[in-house]
Design a protein around this motif. Structure first.
Motif, PDB file in Angstrom:
ATOM      1  N   ASP A   1       5.718   1.074   2.441  1.00  0.00           N
ATOM      2  CA  ASP A   1       7.167   1.047   2.645  1.00  0.00           C
ATOM      3  C   ASP A   1       7.934   1.054   1.331  1.00  0.00           C
ATOM      4  O   ASP A   1       9.041   1.572   1.253  1.00  0.00           O
ATOM      5  CB  ASP A   1       7.555  -0.197   3.465  1.00  0.00           C
TER       6      ASP A   1
ATOM      7  N   TYR B   1       3.775   7.277  -8.097  1.00  0.00           N
ATOM      8  CA  TYR B   1       4.287   8.608  -7.832  1.00  0.00           C
ATOM      9  C   TYR B   1       3.696   9.199  -6.556  1.00  0.00           C
ATOM     10  O   TYR B   1       4.397   9.855  -5.784  1.00  0.00           O
ATOM     11  CB  TYR B   1       3.996   9.542  -9.014  1.00  0.00           C
ATOM     12  N   HIS B   2       2.404   9.000  -6.333  1.00  0.00           N
ATOM     13  CA  HIS B   2       1.824   9.660  -5.174  1.00  0.00           C
ATOM     14  C   HIS B   2       2.371   9.060  -3.881  1.00  0.00           C
ATOM     15  O   HIS B   2       2.520   9.772  -2.889  1.00  0.00           O
ATOM     16  CB  HIS B   2       0.292   9.634  -5.215  1.00  0.00           C
TER      17      HIS B   2
ATOM     18  N   THR C   1       5.419   8.002  -3.598  1.00  0.00           N
ATOM     19  CA  THR C   1       6.748   8.609  -3.488  1.00  0.00           C
ATOM     20  C   THR C   1       6.657   9.986  -2.861  1.00  0.00           C
ATOM     21  O   THR C   1       7.415  10.327  -1.948  1.00  0.00           O
ATOM     22  CB  THR C   1       7.382   8.710  -4.882  1.00  0.00           C
ATOM     23  N   VAL C   2       5.749  10.773  -3.357  1.00  0.00           N
ATOM     24  CA  VAL C   2       5.598  12.131  -2.835  1.00  0.00           C
ATOM     25  C   VAL C   2       5.153  12.083  -1.380  1.00  0.00           C
ATOM     26  O   VAL C   2       5.648  12.835  -0.537  1.00  0.00           O
ATOM     27  CB  VAL C   2       4.608  12.928  -3.701  1.00  0.00           C
ATOM     28  N   MET C   3       4.239  11.179  -1.061  1.00  0.00           N
ATOM     29  CA  MET C   3       3.756  11.066   0.325  1.00  0.00           C
ATOM     30  C   MET C   3       4.890  10.698   1.259  1.00  0.00           C
ATOM     31  O   MET C   3       5.028  11.261   2.342  1.00  0.00           O
ATOM     32  CB  MET C   3       2.631  10.029   0.400  1.00  0.00           C
ATOM     33  N   ARG C   4       5.721   9.752   0.863  1.00  0.00           N
ATOM     34  CA  ARG C   4       6.828   9.361   1.731  1.00  0.00           C
ATOM     35  C   ARG C   4       7.788  10.526   1.922  1.00  0.00           C
ATOM     36  O   ARG C   4       8.270  10.771   3.027  1.00  0.00           O
ATOM     37  CB  ARG C   4       7.561   8.150   1.162  1.00  0.00           C
ATOM     38  N   GLY C   5       8.051  11.216   0.839  1.00  0.00           N
ATOM     39  CA  GLY C   5       8.918  12.378   0.954  1.00  0.00           C
ATOM     40  C   GLY C   5       8.350  13.435   1.882  1.00  0.00           C
ATOM     41  O   GLY C   5       9.059  14.016   2.700  1.00  0.00           O
ATOM     42  N   LEU C   6       7.055  13.666   1.777  1.00  0.00           N
ATOM     43  CA  LEU C   6       6.426  14.693   2.620  1.00  0.00           C
ATOM     44  C   LEU C   6       6.446  14.290   4.088  1.00  0.00           C
ATOM     45  O   LEU C   6       6.625  15.148   4.966  1.00  0.00           O
ATOM     46  CB  LEU C   6       4.992  14.939   2.152  1.00  0.00           C
ATOM     47  N   ILE C   7       6.265  13.019   4.371  1.00  0.00           N
ATOM     48  CA  ILE C   7       6.312  12.563   5.761  1.00  0.00           C
ATOM     49  C   ILE C   7       7.684  12.875   6.354  1.00  0.00           C
ATOM     50  O   ILE C   7       7.810  13.434   7.445  1.00  0.00           O
ATOM     51  CB  ILE C   7       5.995  11.065   5.862  1.00  0.00           C
ATOM     52  N   ASP C   8       8.708  12.527   5.608  1.00  0.00           N
ATOM     53  CA  ASP C   8      10.080  12.822   6.059  1.00  0.00           C
ATOM     54  C   ASP C   8      10.301  14.317   6.217  1.00  0.00           C
ATOM     55  O   ASP C   8      10.863  14.788   7.203  1.00  0.00           O
ATOM     56  CB  ASP C   8      11.090  12.317   5.023  1.00  0.00           C
ATOM     57  N   TYR C   9       9.886  15.020   5.183  1.00  0.00           N
ATOM     58  CA  TYR C   9      10.112  16.460   5.137  1.00  0.00           C
ATOM     59  C   TYR C   9       9.473  17.158   6.326  1.00  0.00           C
ATOM     60  O   TYR C   9      10.105  17.954   7.024  1.00  0.00           O
ATOM     61  CB  TYR C   9       9.564  17.022   3.832  1.00  0.00           C
TER      62      TYR C   9
ATOM     63  N   ASP D   1      11.829   9.791  -3.831  1.00  0.00           N
ATOM     64  CA  ASP D   1      11.965  10.673  -2.676  1.00  0.00           C
ATOM     65  C   ASP D   1      13.431  10.811  -2.272  1.00  0.00           C
ATOM     66  O   ASP D   1      14.278   9.977  -2.614  1.00  0.00           O
ATOM     67  CB  ASP D   1      11.101  10.184  -1.507  1.00  0.00           C
TER      68      ASP D   1
ATOM     69  N   PRO E   1       7.340   2.429  -2.117  1.00  0.00           N
ATOM     70  CA  PRO E   1       6.460   3.179  -3.010  1.00  0.00           C
ATOM     71  C   PRO E   1       6.564   2.700  -4.453  1.00  0.00           C
ATOM     72  O   PRO E   1       7.658   2.518  -4.972  1.00  0.00           O
ATOM     73  CB  PRO E   1       6.950   4.618  -2.878  1.00  0.00           C
TER      74      PRO E   1
ATOM     75  N   LEU F   1      -3.878  11.361   8.271  1.00  0.00           N
ATOM     76  CA  LEU F   1      -3.360  11.459   6.916  1.00  0.00           C
ATOM     77  C   LEU F   1      -2.989  10.071   6.415  1.00  0.00           C
ATOM     78  O   LEU F   1      -2.569   9.216   7.205  1.00  0.00           O
ATOM     79  CB  LEU F   1      -2.122  12.359   6.889  1.00  0.00           C
ATOM     80  N   PRO F   2      -3.104   9.843   5.132  1.00  0.00           N
ATOM     81  CA  PRO F   2      -2.778   8.509   4.618  1.00  0.00           C
ATOM     82  C   PRO F   2      -1.290   8.235   4.739  1.00  0.00           C
ATOM     83  O   PRO F   2      -0.458   9.130   4.684  1.00  0.00           O
ATOM     84  CB  PRO F   2      -3.209   8.582   3.156  1.00  0.00           C
TER      85      PRO F   2
ATOM     86  N   THR G   1      -1.611  14.845  -3.016  1.00  0.00           N
ATOM     87  CA  THR G   1      -0.850  13.606  -3.074  1.00  0.00           C
ATOM     88  C   THR G   1      -1.636  12.488  -3.764  1.00  0.00           C
ATOM     89  O   THR G   1      -1.182  11.902  -4.736  1.00  0.00           O
ATOM     90  CB  THR G   1      -0.442  13.160  -1.657  1.00  0.00           C
TER      91      THR G   1
ATOM     92  N   HIS H   1      14.639  17.436  -1.385  1.00  0.00           N
ATOM     93  CA  HIS H   1      13.454  16.690  -1.817  1.00  0.00           C
ATOM     94  C   HIS H   1      13.087  17.016  -3.255  1.00  0.00           C
ATOM     95  O   HIS H   1      12.777  16.124  -4.047  1.00  0.00           O
ATOM     96  CB  HIS H   1      12.287  16.987  -0.869  1.00  0.00           C
TER      97      HIS H   1
END
Lengths: 608, 472
Positions: B224, B229-230, B232-240, A536, B226, B219-220, A472, A526
């Protein structure tokens, strides 16, 4: 095993006086050549009982990818080649997929964009590749400031060279995947003990023996007396004088235990007080010397087998008389005996498969592996692995292989790079593997008991967080290469003329290789959102409340399904006429890639 | 460096507590005092594994005697090479080595020496806070891998292919305590039993809290809004991860990885907040400095143990697992390879001394640290100036609640008759069932039988009472 007659005996018999230096030189030539010329071979093909192959109908792209992921760090085969293998019978396909030849141009076609490189003709030994990458050869695209690290005088040259060997197009990643396992997990030599010269020589000798189809026990015997193993265990100092063994029994024990899985169960006193003690005697009289290493005594990559300081006569091990003039002969003879030991017959096939492909072998599976292994009169590792790789056992849902840090890194790198240049310029940041995760090839976590296993990696929250953070926070290495966006058209089918859905599925198949089994609604939502919009999923599906997250139920709702379909039908703009649009589209794909490899599904492989 | 917790961090903490409670982890009840520690009112046990079968006889030698046929002479002669002397060393040479490099100690009529380079250990023994439990029997195979596994499972009789839970995990279940794994990868010692099937073959990880580095745990977070890009991906992963986790069954091979993310995220908030209020003591900080004799890995383990003690209330763990990987498998040049490692542990400027000096009184008062390896060595040294695999070993227990002294036969006279036989080793006479069992009963009264159900048939030297080992 047939014992070759030394050259010097012929000269003595003919009474020709030959200068001693010439005899030595000829002896040295013999020592190296006989490793290949005089040995038995064992067939590398043929079905094995206990490992029935999957049917032709079952054998498809996914099965091919699983084999490549497990046995070749993903390999470099094109999608078309994968389809071609899938269209063949598994028996025919596997003989093309897995070979120990220096090059396998179907598995790893050369990088044609690097016109001068000609990797498909370069020597693929670690020594040869190290020399090449360190050289001023016009075909060497390694940046000049990195070349020195491949010199064997540099501390990490073995690891750096190996990590290239297993990734560059034009070689054979299967061969290096097995080489990695052998030195890092099986008969380990650690760089904390052995020199770079020793490691490289050991690695190359093992792979040469594998490529020559030597019986497995012969290769163990070659390894057992390698300079690296000597240095690792201090065996080069073992001497037998006047009836006393001035020895440590470290490798005498591990030869049996690590090499053949023999612990002496049910015969522990004999094993402990006779077999191990006498194996220590058999391992006497060796001395290190060198062709390249500057300090022969402790860096030397060659072994001289002397009769002086070696136990005279035969020794009893495993209730057999083990004869041989020097350590090399005795160990070769012992290996011939040990491969037939009941514990070796039972344990070796499990050790091999557990180290390469399956973390949790049931007793029924173990029995199947033993049946297959012991059906071979002469054990051939390639034949065993090929039979296993196309077997119902390998492709069974019950099989689980958790990727260790090195396996994960190499597989992702191999499937991501479209040119060797990306490896040469270290776009993947192998330093993260070395320094963040503290995982270096040839520096095993558990010394002679092997490197970090997949089970250890999977059970470590710290390793997970390192990978997660690298994926990330350091995402730009996946998006941009040398100030230009990565061009995914070079890898994608149809030159990137795909829908979002097709691109997402292609990514998942290429990297996760599970046949989309785990590519569910959440994964789709996603990844579609990232590929289509670079943002996202919550922002795409719930633009008015993006901080509320995206639930599975929302995706599965009618509105969610409609949105998912709309996203999936959008077309990628990788071929747009505007360069900025193309760049952005490529970066969106890169974000989806980063998301995907941060999911648990990138970290574990199941069989079915 | 102290940090003032921000409002955002406070809100995240409350959410994290709620999340943890919703996951049934009601043991989290943070109660820090001014020094960042939660009060210690119950026993705390830390187990450190020395992988490789360390030769404790090198650390603890019999008092040298110049009288032939005595233990103090015969054993020294048999170990001359491992002591860095020639095999035919004179009495004078051996005595010089004894006088120069060992600190005299005694207990119950046994005279011995502790390696001088381990001066802190000697001081602690003199103060009555160290017990040496001798002739410990964990495994007879002399096989590193099997012996280590059996020692950590607390199962002497397990075979090569038994992969069961750990005795630390079983103790945790008996005492309603989590087990904190301070190593990069949790050791088998920490693996708990399946509470629905508490036999040795079942493993459950729900009580294992992996804290390989308490100061770099969570984890970082993604901002709120984003921008990169990173993010964005981090927020998506948290949700996921939050959504996908609930669809993955506990038996799934992917479940543990989802659990890593959950623990790092939820527990990370709490740990990060607590650690922000816990300064690294100078003594422990010094372990990482240039000139420290302690290597990074050991220094990190000790700091982690300090941190785990500070935040034991946050993670609900009073059992800790550590390891120290060093040159313990001393087949050759034992004196050179092993003594540095012992010094790192037990010297006055070593790791244990630093920890002990840094701990608050109550934490130190409740802590017992046990250190040992998977087997001992052979009686006689080998031709490589080292020693080879054996059986009986020594467990070292350190703490205010340890009744210091020597337990079990430190130097059995019967060894003299065997000392020149090939492969003759130190016998294991006192099964781990009893040794570790004594720790269990101290930690949680009457838990020995639960953790070591077969202890009644496990060997123990006649007359040896380990009941008084702890609880001083």
């Amino acid at each position: 095993m047939c014992q070759p007659r030394p050259v010097f005996n012929i000269f003595h018999a003919s009474r020709v006086r030959v200068p001693y230096a010439v005899l030595l030189a000829l002896g040295a030539l013999w020592l190296s050549a006989s490793a290949v010329l005089a040995a038995d071979t064992a067939p590398a093909t043929g079905a094995l009982p206990g490992l029935p192959a999957v049917s032709n109908a079952r054998w498809n792209d996914t099965e091919v990818r699983k084999v490549l992921h497990t046995f070749a760090f993903g390999g470099h085969a094109s999608d078309a080649q994968i389809r071609a293998w899938a269209a063949m019978t598994p028996q025919s396909a596997i003989e093309q997929m897995l070979t120990f030849a220096a090059h396998n141009l179907l598995l790893s076609p050369p990088d044609r964009r690097l016109k001068r490189e000609k990797m498909d003709t370069r020597v693929q030994t670690l020594r040869g590749l190290g020399n090449f990458f360190a050289s001023a050869n016009s075909g060497n695209y390694m940046p000049i400031d990195r070349r020195e690290s491949f010199l064997r005088s540099e501390w990490n040259a073995a690891a750096d060279t190996w990590s290239m060997a297993a990734r560059v197009r034009g070689g054979n990643p299967f061969r290096h995947r097995v080489g990695y396992w052998w030195l890092n997990h099986y008969l380990v030599a650690s760089h904390t003990a052995a020199s770079t010269w020793q490691l490289v020589r050991y690695y190359d000798d093992v792979l040469a023996a594998l490529a020559a189809n030597r019986p497995f026990e012969d290769i163990v015997a070659v390894a057992a007396v390698a300079a690296a193993i000597n240095q690792q265990y201090g065996t080069q100092y073992n001497r037998f004088w006047d009836g006393t063994c001035y020895c440590n029994e470290d490798f005498a024990r591990e030869f049996h235990q690590l090499g053949f899985g023999i612990l002496g169960v049910g015969d522990s006193d004999y094993h402990e007080f006779t077999s191990i003690k006498n194996t220590a005697k058999a391992l006497t009289g060796m001395r290190l010397t060198s062709s390249e290493a500057p300090n022969p005594e402790w860096e030397g990559e060659r072994v001289v087998f002397e009769t002086e300081g070696h136990v005279p006569g035969a020794v009893e091990i495993q209730r057999k008389s083990i004869a041989g003039a020097a350590a090399r002969e005795k160990i070769a003879a012992l290996a011939d005996i040990s491969i037939k030991h009941p514990e070796a017959r039972a344990n070796l096939p499990i050790i091999i498969i557990q180290g390469l492909a399956d973390d949790e072998i049931s007793s029924a599976e173990a029995q199947a592996l033993r049946t297959a292994w012991n059906a071979m009169p002469k054990k051939n590792l390639l034949r065993f692995l090929r039979a296993y790789a196309i077997s119902k056992l390998f492709h069974a849902r019950a099989r689980t292989k958790r990727l260790n840090s090195i396996e994960r890194f190499m597989t992702i790198a191999n499937r991501f790079a479209d040119s060797n240049i990306e490896h040469y310029r270290d776009h993947f940041g192998i330093w993260r593997l070395y320094w963040d995760e503290e995982v270096l090839p040839f520096v095993p976590w558990h010394e002679v008991f092997g490197h970090q296993t997949g089970v250890e990696a999977a059970s470590s929250a710290q390793i997970f967080s390192k990978h997660y953070n690298a994926t990330t926070q350091d995402i730009w290495r996946y998006l941009v290469q040398e100030d230009r966006p990565k061009d995914w058209r070079r890898l994608m089918p149809n030159e990137g003329h795909l829908t979002v859905r097709e691109a997402a599925e292609w990514l998942w198949r290429r990297f996760v290789a599970d046949g989309l089994r785990n590519f569910g609604a959440l994964e789709r939502a996603h990844m579609y959102a990232l590929i289509a919009h670079g943002t996202d999923a919550a922002e795409v599906f719930s633009p008015t409340t993006p901080n509320g997250g995206l639930s599975l139920s929302a995706i599965q709702s009618a509105a969610g399904q409609l949105r998912l379909t709309q996203l999936g039908n959008m077309r990628l703009k990788l071929n747009h006429t505007n360069a900025d649009v193309r760049a952005t589209a490529n970066q969106y794909v890169g974000t989806a890639f980063a998301f995907m490899i941060a999911t648990p599904f990138m970290l574990v492989q199941e069989g079915g | 460096m102290r940090h003032q917790p921000s409002r955002r961090l406070f809100l995240k903490r409350q959410l994290a507590l709620t999340a943890l409670a919703a996951n049934g982890l009601s043991w989290v009840s943070p109660q820090a005092r001014a020094d960042g520690f939660a009060a210690h009112t119950q026993p705390y046990f830390a187990n450190m594994m020395l992988n490789g079968g360390p030769d404790m006889r090198h650390l603890l030698m019999p008092a040298f005697s110049s009288i032939a046929s005595t233990y103090g002479n015969v054993f020294w002669r048999a170990r001359a090479r491992a002591q860095g002397q020639p095999g035919d060393a004179t009495n004078d040479a051996l005595e010089t080595r004894w006088n120069a490099d060992y600190l005299a100690a005694a207990s119950g009529g046994t005279e011995f020496g502790i390696l001088k380079r381990c001066g802190w250990l000697h001081d602690m023994f003199t103060a009555g806070k160290v017990a040496f439990v001798c002739a410990v029997l964990g495994d007879s195979s002399r096989d590193h891998e099997q012996a280590t596994r059996n020692m950590e499972m607390g199962n002497r009789l397990a075979n090569k292919v038994t992969y069961g839970n750990g005795w630390g995990g079983r103790l945790g279940l008996a005492a309603s305590s989590n087990v904190v794994a301070l190593t990069t990868t949790p050791r088998r010692f920490t693996f708990g039993p399946n509470p629905n099937a508490p036999d040795l073959a079942q493993v459950d990880m729900s009580r294992v809290v992996p804290v390989a580095n308490a100061r770099e745990f969570g984890l970082p977070e993604s901002p709120d809004d984003p921008e990169w890009y990173h993010h964005t991906v981090m927020r998506g992963l948290i949700d996921y991860y939050a959504e996908r986790r609930v669809t993955v069954g506990q038996s799934s091979v992917y479940h543990p990885i989802f659990e890593h993310e959950r623990e790092l995220r939820e527990l990370g908030v709490l740990i990060d907040q607590r650690m922000a209020g816990v300064d690294v003591p100078p003594a422990l900080d010094a372990l990482f400095a240039d000139g420290s004799i302690v290597g990074y890995d050991l220094a990190l383990q000790m700091r982690n143990l300090y941190d785990a003690l500070a935040m034991h209330d946050v993670i609900g763990a009073r059992i800790a697992s550590l390891e120290y990987n060093a040159a313990w498998d001393s087949h050759d040049n034992q004196r050179d390879t092993m003594e540095d490692s012992l010094e790192q542990l037990f010297a006055a400027n070593g790791a244990c001394a630093a920890l002990w000096s840094a701990l608050p009184d109550d934490a130190r008062g409740q802590l017992t640290l046990m250190i040992g390896g998977e087997f001992g060595r052979q009686l006689h040294d080998n031709g490589g100036n080292g020693t080879d695999h054996g059986e009986g070993t020594v467990m070292i227990l350190i703490g205010d609640q340890v009744a210091g002294g020597v337990y079990g036969s430190m130097f059995p006279e019967e060894e003299l008759a065997r000392i020149d036989e090939p492969g003759a080793d130190i016998h294991g006479l006192n099964a781990i069932d009893h040794v570790f069992g004594a720790v269990c009963d101290w930690f949680q009264p009457a838990s020995k039988a639960q953790v070591f159900p077969d202890y009644a048939t496990a060997p123990l030297e006649e007359g040896l009472d380990l009941g008084a080992l702890l609880g001083a």
